[in-house]
Design a protein around this motif. Sequence first.
Motif, mmCIF file in Angstrom:
data_model
loop_
_atom_site.group_PDB
_atom_site.id
_atom_site.type_symbol
_atom_site.label_atom_id
_atom_site.label_comp_id
_atom_site.label_asym_id
_atom_site.label_seq_id
_atom_site.Cartn_x
_atom_site.Cartn_y
_atom_site.Cartn_z
ATOM 1 N N UNK A 34 -23.064 47.816 25.609
ATOM 2 C CA UNK A 34 -23.251 46.686 24.696
ATOM 3 C C UNK A 34 -22.399 45.518 25.182
ATOM 4 N N UNK A 35 -23.021 44.385 25.414
ATOM 5 C CA UNK A 35 -22.337 43.218 25.952
ATOM 6 C C UNK A 35 -22.747 41.975 25.178
ATOM 7 N N UNK A 36 -21.778 41.106 24.920
ATOM 8 C CA UNK A 36 -22.022 39.865 24.187
ATOM 9 C C UNK A 36 -21.618 38.657 25.029
ATOM 10 N N UNK A 37 -22.113 37.494 24.619
ATOM 11 C CA UNK A 37 -21.696 36.253 25.247
ATOM 12 C C UNK A 37 -21.633 35.148 24.221
ATOM 13 N N UNK A 38 -20.821 34.118 24.492
ATOM 14 C CA UNK A 38 -20.768 32.954 23.619
ATOM 15 C C UNK A 38 -21.994 32.080 23.899
ATOM 16 N N UNK A 39 -22.751 31.800 22.852
ATOM 17 C CA UNK A 39 -23.960 30.990 22.971
ATOM 18 C C UNK A 39 -23.620 29.513 23.159
ATOM 19 N N UNK A 40 -24.287 28.874 24.132
ATOM 20 C CA UNK A 40 -24.289 27.419 24.294
ATOM 21 C C UNK A 40 -25.723 27.031 24.606
ATOM 22 N N UNK A 41 -26.284 26.115 23.839
ATOM 23 C CA UNK A 41 -27.724 25.842 23.937
ATOM 24 C C UNK A 41 -28.149 25.367 25.317
ATOM 25 N N UNK A 42 -27.222 24.759 26.078
ATOM 26 C CA UNK A 42 -27.572 24.232 27.399
ATOM 27 C C UNK A 42 -27.113 25.151 28.528
#
Length: 208
Positions: free
Chosen positions: A97-105
Amino acid sequence: MPADPLPDVPHDKEAWRRAGLARRAALDPTELLQRRRGWLRHGLDAVAAAGAGVVSLYLSRGEEPGTLDLAAELEKRGVDVLAPMLTDGRGHGVHEITWGHYHHDDLRDGLWGIPEPSGPALPASALASADLVICSALWVDRDGFRVGVGGGWYDRALPHRRPGAPVWAMVDSCEIVDAVPHDPWDIGVDAALTPAGLVRLGPATRPE
């Protein structure tokens, strides 16, 4: 649109998945657009009412309940959005399970064309920073059990959430049903975020 297809075998999760996918595939673009506008409007209101500063949110594709506009608007409002990362950035799927910080660009296409953050990968334990988890589902029932697409990703991810952090499933209003099949290890959700608003779920919400 024709009547919603329902599973022929009510205790078979795969039958529920087939029925849910068939239902969504039958929606025309106008219906999808109307629903996405509802999810955006009510999603922003519900997140604000929850006072969430960090939201875990899946990034949608195809006929899934649309989250991309919601993620972008939450980011504009200063909410930190955590999104699933299903690849290592080189086209290979990851098993953990891996997550990332969302940035629209700063997104890339992950497995099966699912958008994902391009930044550094965070471990499964990063979910504990989320004040609210919004997960995918094909169906949910009044007790909060959900039927997903079958990969088991959220079944493995949700145990890492912070105790007391609410979990919402994004579904259409008619995808809330009386009962879906579930296993002893399934983790229920607290509410369904629909195009018409937030619907609380769980045994305590059933009339006596």
